[in-house]
Write a protein that holds these residues in place. Structure first.
Motif, PDB file in Angstrom:
ATOM      1  N   SER A  96       0.847  -1.199   0.000  1.00 49.11           N
ATOM      2  CA  SER A  96       0.000   0.000   0.000  1.00 49.11           C
ATOM      3  C   SER A  96       0.878   1.244   0.000  1.00 49.11           C
ATOM      4  O   SER A  96       2.066   1.186   0.370  1.00 49.11           O
ATOM      5  CB  SER A  96      -0.891   0.032   1.253  1.00 49.11           C
ATOM      6  OG  SER A  96      -0.088   0.286   2.396  1.00 49.11           O
ATOM      7  N   GLY A  97       0.258   2.363  -0.386  1.00 51.92           N
ATOM      8  CA  GLY A  97       0.980   3.633  -0.407  1.00 51.92           C
ATOM      9  C   GLY A  97       1.428   4.035   0.983  1.00 51.92           C
ATOM     10  O   GLY A  97       2.537   4.548   1.169  1.00 51.92           O
ATOM     11  N   ALA A  98       0.585   3.803   1.973  1.00 53.20           N
ATOM     12  CA  ALA A  98       0.943   4.163   3.347  1.00 53.20           C
ATOM     13  C   ALA A  98       2.179   3.381   3.790  1.00 53.20           C
ATOM     14  O   ALA A  98       3.080   3.926   4.436  1.00 53.20           O
ATOM     15  CB  ALA A  98      -0.229   3.884   4.280  1.00 53.20           C
ATOM     16  N   ASN A 125       5.174   4.894   2.272  1.00 50.10           N
ATOM     17  CA  ASN A 125       5.556   6.119   2.978  1.00 50.10           C
ATOM     18  C   ASN A 125       6.176   5.810   4.343  1.00 50.10           C
ATOM     19  O   ASN A 125       7.091   6.498   4.780  1.00 50.10           O
ATOM     20  CB  ASN A 125       4.344   7.046   3.133  1.00 50.10           C
ATOM     21  CG  ASN A 125       4.022   7.755   1.827  1.00 50.10           C
ATOM     22  OD1 ASN A 125       4.904   7.943   0.990  1.00 50.10           O
ATOM     23  ND2 ASN A 125       2.774   8.141   1.647  1.00 50.10           N
ATOM     24  N   PHE A 147      -1.604  14.522   2.426  1.00 49.64           N
ATOM     25  CA  PHE A 147      -2.155  13.207   2.761  1.00 49.64           C
ATOM     26  C   PHE A 147      -1.112  12.147   2.420  1.00 49.64           C
ATOM     27  O   PHE A 147      -0.644  12.063   1.288  1.00 49.64           O
ATOM     28  CB  PHE A 147      -3.442  12.931   1.981  1.00 49.64           C
ATOM     29  CG  PHE A 147      -4.101  11.645   2.393  1.00 49.64           C
ATOM     30  CD1 PHE A 147      -5.018  11.612   3.441  1.00 49.64           C
ATOM     31  CD2 PHE A 147      -3.776  10.448   1.763  1.00 49.64           C
ATOM     32  CE1 PHE A 147      -5.604  10.417   3.837  1.00 49.64           C
ATOM     33  CE2 PHE A 147      -4.364   9.247   2.155  1.00 49.64           C
ATOM     34  CZ  PHE A 147      -5.277   9.233   3.195  1.00 49.64           C
ATOM     35  N   HIS A 148      -0.757  11.334   3.428  1.00 48.90           N
ATOM     36  CA  HIS A 148       0.276  10.330   3.196  1.00 48.90           C
ATOM     37  C   HIS A 148      -0.153   8.924   3.615  1.00 48.90           C
ATOM     38  O   HIS A 148       0.674   8.016   3.612  1.00 48.90           O
ATOM     39  CB  HIS A 148       1.566  10.740   3.909  1.00 48.90           C
ATOM     40  CG  HIS A 148       2.110  12.057   3.425  1.00 48.90           C
ATOM     41  ND1 HIS A 148       2.607  12.217   2.150  1.00 48.90           N
ATOM     42  CD2 HIS A 148       2.182  13.282   4.012  1.00 48.90           C
ATOM     43  CE1 HIS A 148       2.989  13.485   1.982  1.00 48.90           C
ATOM     44  NE2 HIS A 148       2.734  14.148   3.094  1.00 48.90           N
ATOM     45  N   GLY A 149      -1.408   8.745   4.020  1.00 48.75           N
ATOM     46  CA  GLY A 149      -1.869   7.403   4.348  1.00 48.75           C
ATOM     47  C   GLY A 149      -2.518   7.323   5.716  1.00 48.75           C
ATOM     48  O   GLY A 149      -2.684   8.331   6.399  1.00 48.75           O
ATOM     49  N   GLU A 206       3.464  15.871  -1.359  1.00 49.03           N
ATOM     50  CA  GLU A 206       2.878  15.411  -2.630  1.00 49.03           C
ATOM     51  C   GLU A 206       3.125  16.501  -3.668  1.00 49.03           C
ATOM     52  O   GLU A 206       3.066  17.686  -3.333  1.00 49.03           O
ATOM     53  CB  GLU A 206       1.365  15.262  -2.496  1.00 49.03           C
ATOM     54  CG  GLU A 206       0.871  14.254  -1.500  1.00 49.03           C
ATOM     55  CD  GLU A 206      -0.536  14.625  -1.032  1.00 49.03           C
ATOM     56  OE1 GLU A 206      -1.505  14.253  -1.700  1.00 49.03           O
ATOM     57  OE2 GLU A 206      -0.660  15.317  -0.001  1.00 49.03           O
ATOM     58  N   GLU A 260      -5.862  14.515  -2.004  1.00 48.55           N
ATOM     59  CA  GLU A 260      -7.012  14.422  -1.094  1.00 48.55           C
ATOM     60  C   GLU A 260      -7.477  15.802  -0.622  1.00 48.55           C
ATOM     61  O   GLU A 260      -8.616  15.970  -0.217  1.00 48.55           O
ATOM     62  CB  GLU A 260      -6.664  13.531   0.112  1.00 48.55           C
ATOM     63  CG  GLU A 260      -6.281  12.107  -0.246  1.00 48.55           C
ATOM     64  CD  GLU A 260      -7.355  11.380  -1.053  1.00 48.55           C
ATOM     65  OE1 GLU A 260      -8.489  11.285  -0.577  1.00 48.55           O
ATOM     66  OE2 GLU A 260      -7.045  10.916  -2.174  1.00 48.55           O
ATOM     67  N   ASP A 296       6.006  12.173  -2.358  1.00 48.48           N
ATOM     68  CA  ASP A 296       4.979  11.131  -2.278  1.00 48.48           C
ATOM     69  C   ASP A 296       4.218  11.160  -3.606  1.00 48.48           C
ATOM     70  O   ASP A 296       3.376  12.028  -3.835  1.00 48.48           O
ATOM     71  CB  ASP A 296       4.049  11.434  -1.098  1.00 48.48           C
ATOM     72  CG  ASP A 296       2.870  10.474  -1.014  1.00 48.48           C
ATOM     73  OD1 ASP A 296       2.600   9.757  -2.007  1.00 48.48           O
ATOM     74  OD2 ASP A 296       2.203  10.454   0.031  1.00 48.48           O
ATOM     75  N   VAL A 318       2.363   8.646  -4.697  1.00 44.48           N
ATOM     76  CA  VAL A 318       1.398   7.544  -4.652  1.00 44.48           C
ATOM     77  C   VAL A 318       0.218   7.841  -5.588  1.00 44.48           C
ATOM     78  O   VAL A 318      -0.235   6.970  -6.330  1.00 44.48           O
ATOM     79  CB  VAL A 318       0.927   7.301  -3.199  1.00 44.48           C
ATOM     80  CG1 VAL A 318      -0.280   6.383  -3.149  1.00 44.48           C
ATOM     81  CG2 VAL A 318       2.076   6.726  -2.371  1.00 44.48           C
ATOM     82  N   GLN A 319      -0.238   9.092  -5.589  1.00 44.88           N
ATOM     83  CA  GLN A 319      -1.379   9.451  -6.448  1.00 44.88           C
ATOM     84  C   GLN A 319      -0.929  10.024  -7.798  1.00 44.88           C
ATOM     85  O   GLN A 319      -1.563   9.793  -8.820  1.00 44.88           O
ATOM     86  CB  GLN A 319      -2.291  10.455  -5.713  1.00 44.88           C
ATOM     87  CG  GLN A 319      -3.586  10.689  -6.409  1.00 44.88           C
ATOM     88  CD  GLN A 319      -4.715  11.189  -5.501  1.00 44.88           C
ATOM     89  OE1 GLN A 319      -5.600  11.873  -5.960  1.00 44.88           O
ATOM     90  NE2 GLN A 319      -4.702  10.859  -4.239  1.00 44.88           N
ATOM     91  N   LYS A 370      -1.072   3.139  -5.764  1.00 44.01           N
ATOM     92  CA  LYS A 370      -2.243   3.278  -6.638  1.00 44.01           C
ATOM     93  C   LYS A 370      -2.029   2.688  -8.036  1.00 44.01           C
ATOM     94  O   LYS A 370      -2.134   1.490  -8.221  1.00 44.01           O
ATOM     95  CB  LYS A 370      -2.645   4.751  -6.700  1.00 44.01           C
ATOM     96  CG  LYS A 370      -3.199   5.235  -5.336  1.00 44.01           C
ATOM     97  CD  LYS A 370      -3.837   6.582  -5.439  1.00 44.01           C
ATOM     98  CE  LYS A 370      -4.297   7.125  -4.097  1.00 44.01           C
ATOM     99  NZ  LYS A 370      -5.605   6.634  -3.693  1.00 44.01           N
TER     100      LYS A 370
HETATM  101  C1  PLP Z   1      -0.599  10.976  -1.896  1.00 43.72           C
HETATM  102  C2  PLP Z   1      -1.005   9.723  -1.188  1.00 43.72           C
HETATM  103  N1  PLP Z   1      -0.123   9.105  -0.382  1.00 43.72           N
HETATM  104  C3  PLP Z   1      -0.440   7.968   0.265  1.00 43.72           C
HETATM  105  C4  PLP Z   1      -1.680   7.402   0.149  1.00 43.72           C
HETATM  106  C5  PLP Z   1      -2.009   6.138   0.879  1.00 43.72           C
HETATM  107  O1  PLP Z   1      -2.037   5.077   0.011  1.00 43.72           O
HETATM  108  P1  PLP Z   1      -2.782   3.712   0.449  1.00 43.72           P
HETATM  109  O2  PLP Z   1      -4.224   4.068   0.614  1.00 43.72           O
HETATM  110  O3  PLP Z   1      -2.514   2.764  -0.660  1.00 43.72           O
HETATM  111  O4  PLP Z   1      -2.164   3.294   1.736  1.00 43.72           O
HETATM  112  C6  PLP Z   1      -2.636   8.013  -0.677  1.00 43.72           C
HETATM  113  C7  PLP Z   1      -3.996   7.445  -0.806  1.00 43.72           C
HETATM  114  O5  PLP Z   1      -4.941   8.072  -1.168  1.00 43.72           O
HETATM  115  C8  PLP Z   1      -2.291   9.198  -1.352  1.00 43.72           C
HETATM  116  O6  PLP Z   1      -3.167   9.834  -2.137  1.00 43.72           O
END
Ligand code: PLP
Length: 410
Positions: A105-107, A110, A138-140, A190, A195, A223, A225-226, A252
Motif C-alpha cells: 500500500s501507499g501508506a 511512505n 495526505f500520506h496514508g 505530494e 485528497e 509522495d 502515490v497518487q 495506486k
Molecule cells: C498521496 C497519497 N499518499 C499515500 C496514500 C495512501 O495510500 P494507500 O491508501 O494505498 O495506503 C494516498 C492514498 O490516497 C495518497 O493519495
C-alpha cells in the motif's frame, strides 16, 4: 456497546462502516464502466481512487495474474523472484532512482520512506529525525503516515501522536526554511495534493525546496502515490519540473488495481541493512508481474500523450461548465483534475451523478475530483461532462426553488 455512525445507515451491518458507501454493490467492470448487481451501468471517473490506470479488468492485468498465478505466487520476502527484479530494473531505468522496495500500500511505502529518512538521520545527521510536511497533505492511514498528513479533523484522532512531524503551509518556502532546525532530516510532500482537493505545487516552489534541502543537508521525499504512474501525463510527476527528490513513493496506479506500491531511492541515501525493513507479502511475484505489465502499457508509444490530450479535453470541458454556472477554479495536471463548485454542495452533485450512472468524487465540501482511467476515451469524457452539466442545472434549479420557498415561509 454499539456506536452508530452519524447520518449513516449502513446497509450491510457485517461490513465495518469505515466509509459512507452508497447502497450499491458492484459486480463487474470493463474499461471506464462498472455494473452493479441490478446490471445498471456506471461511467467511472473515480477508478478505485486513481488506481485503475488502465480501467477496470484490463486484459493485460488479467493475463499477467493468470500467467503468474499458474507459475509462482509467493516464494516469500527472503528470496528473489523474477518479476520483482524485472520491475525494479524497469522503474530504475525510467526514473532518476537506483533502488526499489515493493510494498502492499501507499501508506506502507511512505512508512518505509519515513524509516529510511530516520535511519539516514541517525547515521549521518547526529540523530536528526524530524520531517517537515505540508498542511492539508495526505500520506496514508497508518499511525505514522496519519501524523505526517495534514488532514484537518485528524489532529485529535488516535492520540497520542507520533512525534517528529512539523507541518507548514503549502507553497510557503519561507515557512519551510524557518522550520528547518538541528533535528530536521527531510521534507516530504505530494507534488499535487490530491485528497486536499487537487492542489499542484508550483515548479519554482519545488526548485526552492530542492535548493533548501541541499543547503541544509536534508532529504527531499516526493509522495507520488497518487501522481505517479502516468496520472499527470508524465510517468512520474517530478518530471514536469525536473526537480529530483532523494526518495519517491509510489502506489495506486503501479498495480493497475492490485495492491502494489513501492519506495524508490537514490543510491546515495541507501542505508537499509538486511532486517531493517520488510513484510511478508512485499515484492511478491503475483503483484510485481502485474506492475511490470502496467509499466509496459504506460510506456507504450502514445500512451502518455493520450493522457495529456484527454486531460486538456476534460479540463476545458470543466472550465466551460464552471463558467456557465458561476462555479469555481478548475485545476490539476493530466487526468488528476478538480473543479470548485462555488455555492453548489459537491456531495449533492456526487449523488445526482450516481443516480445518473456516473461516479465522481468530492474530496471537499465544495470541490469535485476527477480521476478517470488513463485510457479513457474522448466520448466518455464528453458523456461525463454532459451529465455533469445537467446535474449542475438541476441542482441550481432545486436550490433556487428551495430559496424561494424558504423566503416565502419566513
Ligand atoms: C498521496 C497519497 N499518499 C499515500 C496514500 C495512501 O495510500 P494507500 O491508501 O494505498 O495506503 C494516498 C492514498 O490516497 C495518497 O493519495
Amino acid at each position: 456497546m454499539e456506536v452508530a455512525m452519524k447520518n449513516y445507515d449502513n446497509p450491510h451491518p457485517s461490513v465495518m462502516p469505515v466509509a459512507r458507501r452508497p447502497d450499491v454493490c458492484f459486480v463487474r467492470g470493463k474499461g471506464s464502466w462498472l455494473w452493479d448487481s441490478h446490471d445498471k451501468p456506471y461511467l467511472d471517473f473515480v477508478q478505485g481512487w486513481a488506481v485503475n490506470c488502465l480501467g477496470h479488468a484490463p486484459d493485460i492485468v488479467a493475463e499477467a495474474l493468470a500467467r503468474q498465478a499458474a507459475q509462482l505466487i509467493h516464494p516469500g520476502p527472503g528470496y528473489f523472484n523474477a518479476p520483482m527484479i524485472e520491475l525494479a530494473d524497469m522503474i530504475a531505468a525510467h526514473s532518476c532512482f537506483d533502488q526499489l522496495f515493493f510494498t502492499n500500500s501507499g501508506a506502507e511505502a511512505n512508512e518505509g520512506a519515513i524509516k529510511l529518512a530516520r535511519k539516514w538521520g541517525a547515521m549521518y545527521k547526529l540523530g536528526a529525525f524530524e520531517i517537515i510536511t505540508l498542511q492539508h497533505g495526505f500520506h496514508g492511514r497508518t499511525l505514522a503516515t496519519m501524523c505526517a498528513s495534514g488532514k484537518s479533523g485528524w489532529e485529535e484522532l488516535y492520540a497520542p501522536k507520533m512525534p517528529g512531524f512539523i507541518k507548514v503551509a503549502r507553497h510557503d518556502i519561507d515557512a519551510v526554511e524557518a522550520a528547518i532546525g538541528r533535528n530536521t532530516v527531510a521534507i516530504m510532500l505530494e507534488l499535487v495534493q490530491g485528497e486536499s482537493g487537487v492542489h499542484p505545487m508550483p515548479e519554482d516552489y519545488l526548485r526552492a525546496l530542492r535548493r533548501l534541502a541541499d543547503e541544509h543537508g536534508v532529504l527531499l521525499i516526493f509522495d507520488e502515490v497518487q501522481t505517479g504512474m502516468g496520472r499527470t501525463g508524465t510517468l512520474f510527476a517530478y518530471e514536469h519540473s525536473g526537480v529530483e527528490p532523494d526518495i519517491m513513493t509510489l502506489g495506486k496506479g503501479l498495480g493497475g488495481g492490485v495492491p502494489l506500491a513501492g519506495l524508490a531511492i537514490k543510491k546515495e541515501v541507501s542505508c537499509f541493512e538486511p532486517g531493517d525493513q520488510g513484510g511478508t507479502f512485499n515484492g511478491n511475484p503475483l503483484m510485481t508481474a502485474v506492475g511490470l505489465a502496467v509499466v509496459n502499457a504506460l510506456l507504450a508509444p502514445g500512451f502518455l500523450h493520450h493522457v495529456r490530450v484527454m486531460g486538456r479535453r476534460l479540463s476545458s470541458g470543466l472550465t466551460q461548465i464552471s463558467g456557465k454556472y458561476g462555479l469555481g477554479e478548475v485545476r490539476g495536471e493530466g487526468l488528476l483534475l478538480a473543479m470548485d463548485t462555488g455555492s453548489l454542495p459537491a456531495a449533492a452533485l456526487v449523488e445526482h451523478m450516481l443516480a445518473a450512472g456516473v461516479l465522481i468524487n468530492a474530496p471537499r465540501e465544495h470541490t469535485l475530483r476527477f480521476m478517470p482511467a488513463l485510457n479513457v476515451a474522448a466520448d466518455e469524457i464528453d458523456r461525463m461532462l454532459a451529465l455533469l452539466n445537467a446535474a449542475c442545472a438541476d441542482l441550481k434549479t432545486t436550490l433556487a426553488a428551495e430559496e424561494v420557498r424558504d423566503a416565502s415561509l419566513s
